[in-house]
Design an enzyme around this catalytic site. Structure first.
Site, PDB file in Angstrom:
ATOM      1  N   ILE A  35       1.357 -52.340 102.143  1.00 37.31           N
ATOM      2  CA  ILE A  35       1.723 -51.032 101.611  1.00 37.31           C
ATOM      3  C   ILE A  35       1.648 -51.181 100.097  1.00 37.31           C
ATOM      4  CG2 ILE A  35       4.191 -51.593 101.774  1.00 37.31           C
ATOM      5  CD1 ILE A  35       4.769 -48.609 102.080  1.00 37.31           C
ATOM      6  N   SER A  36       0.914 -50.293  99.442  1.00 39.08           N
ATOM      7  CA  SER A  36       0.626 -50.461  98.019  1.00 39.08           C
ATOM      8  C   SER A  36       1.882 -50.349  97.163  1.00 39.08           C
ATOM      9  CB  SER A  36      -0.391 -49.418  97.560  1.00 39.08           C
ATOM     10  OG  SER A  36      -1.642 -49.620  98.162  1.00 39.08           O
ATOM     11  N   GLN A  37       1.807 -50.958  95.982  1.00 39.97           N
ATOM     12  CA  GLN A  37       2.853 -50.845  94.979  1.00 39.97           C
ATOM     13  C   GLN A  37       3.073 -49.361  94.649  1.00 39.97           C
ATOM     14  OE1 GLN A  37       1.476 -52.205  91.205  1.00 39.97           O
ATOM     15  NE2 GLN A  37       3.516 -52.384  90.307  1.00 39.97           N
TER      16      GLN A  37
END
Length: 212
Positions: A62-64
């Site tokens: 899950i992206s920053q």
């Protein structure tokens, strides 16, 4: 994490993103009201509101939150009506986008991730999303053209199919590179594509071909 604690942590995350340079108030508001812990496995939910990427299984992340917000505000500058997301992943980026654009189409090549993401997005009562199980390098031709395309994994080169599926004046937001990745914004002007380097980034690779 209680619902009240979650809501407070989401607001604090949004405030930190504003301090990091995110300017779009709609993006900040949506991040403040979206429960990121819903998109993260139980053992890591205590990290849900840290400004960091987290594993979600199948070699994906899950992206920053900063990158989610940055890519979203770049896209919204062009007031898109129909958006294509390549890489549904956990569904978090889709949740943010679906609250900000009229129609979102999202493609995922890992079936188990797609199933989980659909369930999470349904729980949030987001119904303006169309899902496809497929190879992101190929986009979604029979839904094209798209006003904007956002890619949530790094391609070794810009996929030609995605450029072809952009509407006139449409924009493609995509990380490109192997070890040294750059976030690019590419805008279509007729048969020409104008590319702007936004910043250095670090994403998992955009896999080409076989589905999982």
């Amino acid at each position: 994490m209680s619902r009240m604690a979650s809501a407070s942590a989401a607001v604090q995350l949004s405030q930190r993103l504003a301090q990091s340079g995110i300017r779009n108030p709609e993006v900040l508001q949506v991040i403040a009201q979206t429960p990121r812990e819903l998109f993260i496995d139980g053992a890591l939910t205590h990290k849900a509101y840290e400004n960091t990427a987290l594993p979600i299984g199948s070699g994906q992340t899950i992206s920053q939150p900063y990158i989610v917000a940055r890519m979203t505000e770049l896209l919204l500058e062009h007031q898109p009506k129909q958006v294509l997301e390549i890489g549904t992943g956990s569904g978090y980026q889709a949740a943010i986008l679906a609250q900000l654009v009229p129609q979102l189409c999202t493609v995922e090549r890992i079936k188990s991730l797609q199933i989980q993401a659909r369930q999470r997005l349904k729980r949030l009562d987001l119904h303006n999303i169309a899902f496809k199980y497929g190879d992101g390098w190929q986009g979604w031709a029979n839904r094209a053209p798209f006003d904007a395309i956002i890619v949530t994994a790094a391609a070794t080169e810009v996929p030609v199919a995605l450029l072809q599926q952009l509407a006139e004046q449409g924009v493609l937001i995509i990380p490109v590179g192997d070890d040294n990745q750059q976030l690019l914004k590419i805008q279509r002007h007729g048969g020409q594509y104008v590319s702007t380097v936004i910043e250095a980034v670090k994403f998992v690779p955009l896999i080409n071909g076989d589905l999982a």
